[in-house]
Design an enzyme around this catalytic site. Structure first.
Site: not given
Ligand code: A3D
Length: 313
Positions: A156, A180, A87, A123
């Site tokens: 996180r 996700h 991204r 991933v």
């Protein structure tokens, strides 16, 4: 002849996440043979040489090689797929789908032909659709195809809880389930500090803020970096999963697993707690959800279904 069976790990994609995964694999010594593959000439070779030169400094006694030849990944025990676009600011993970589905399709075909017995850890984003693509194209059983996202999202979440409480992050246990993406589900009820419920230690407002920050944790990093997305923790998260499979450790981690009725969901990949061992996803740890949690998970299900349709598989 030695009875020891050397463990082989291949990492597909020598970009930011693939390089991080290679580095952590060497540092944590999770495999004897590590192969870093990319389509860009010279990139995996240069990265692997550099990472290999850390060996005398960190005690790594195995081998690491970079290549543009997929056949050198043959007979891997675990393959981590990080190849594909990442991204940039203003992009959602879904914006990557069209390009990445082609990349992941091609790679999955090659993995199935060169390492038919391996466990695949995907991933590449959007992860819930890419891991589905790898599952469909490889033809592997569901135990041997798994997506990395929950380990990162939970890390996180744990860091944010630890910060709010002023405690060590390693003492925070917390689980993020679902997609996700923006609809991911940081489980409030199950977050604890060494067994003490976080819901009894923080106000509802503080927890809501932490949940929101967890959901946008990836976007926050993209905004700062401008040219790409997070890579250090994503690389380590994938390596933690690979390590549990390669060493048959039976670690429990939130991963995107293919559900066949668990949590009342069927026919799609979703972030749930799983046991990772030599067989891959050896068990899914199912437990009763509250009505609110079920409703929140439904948002993930709908979003993942849309992504899956977009893959055309
Ligand atoms: P980047 O640094 O651009 O690396 C991608 C690499 O893939 C480049 O080196 C490309 O040359 C390579 N590549 C492209 N096509 C192929 C192919 N067919 N075979 C082999 N290599 C190829 O990106 P990155 O490393 O930052 O991110 C990689 C992917 O991981 C992206 O899709 C990210 O969105 C995703 N990602 C996911 C998470 C999750 O938590 C799920 C976290 C971080 C990144």
């Amino acid at each position: 002849m030695s009875k020891y069976k050397a463990r082989k790990l291949s990492i597909i994609g020598a970009g930011a996440v693939g390089t991080s995964a290679a580095q952590w694999s060497v540092q944590r010594q999770i495999a004897d043979d590590i192969v870093l593959y990319d389509v860009v000439e010279g990139l995996p070779q240069g990265k692997a040489l550099d990472i290999g030169q850390t060996a005398p400094l960190n005690g790594f006694a195995g081998r690491i090689a970079g290549t543009n030849d997929f056949s050198l990944t043959a007979d891997s025990d675990v393959v981590i797929v990080t190849a594909g676009l990442a991204r940039k600011p203003g992009m959602s993970r879904d914006d990557l789908l069209e390009k990445n589905v082609q990349i992941v399709k091609g790679i999955s075909e090659q993995v199935a032909s060169y390492s038919p017995e391996c466990c695949l850890i995907v991933v590449t984003n959007p992860i819930d659709a890419m891991v589905y693509t790898a599952f469909k194209v490889s033809g592997f059983p569901r135990q041997r195809v798994v997506g990395m996202a929950g380990v990162l999202d939970s890390a996180r979440y744990r860091v944010l809880i630890a910060k709010a409480l002023g405690v060590a992050p390693c003492d925070v246990t917390a689980l993020v389930m679902g997609i996700h993406g923006d609809n991911m589900l940081p489980m409030i009820r199950l977050a604890s500090v060494n067994g003490v419920p976080v819901a009894d230690l923080l106000s509802k407002e503080a927890i809501d803020e932490i949940v929101k920050k967890t959901q946008y944790g990836g976007a926050e990093i993209v905004q700062h970096l401008k040219t790409g997305s997070a890579f250090t923790t994503p690389g380590l998260a994938a390596v933690e999963m690979a390590e549990s499979i390669l060493k048959d450790s039976k670690r429990v981690m939130p991963c995107a697993a293919y559900l066949e009725g668990e949590f009342g969901i069927s026919g799609l990949f979703m972030g749930v707690p799983v046991v990772l061992g030599a067989e891959g996803v050896e068990r899914i740890l199912e437990f009763p959800l509250t009505n609110d949690e079920k409703a929140a998970l439904e948002l993930s299900v709908n979003a993942v279904k849309k992504q899956m349709e977009a893959t055309g598989l």
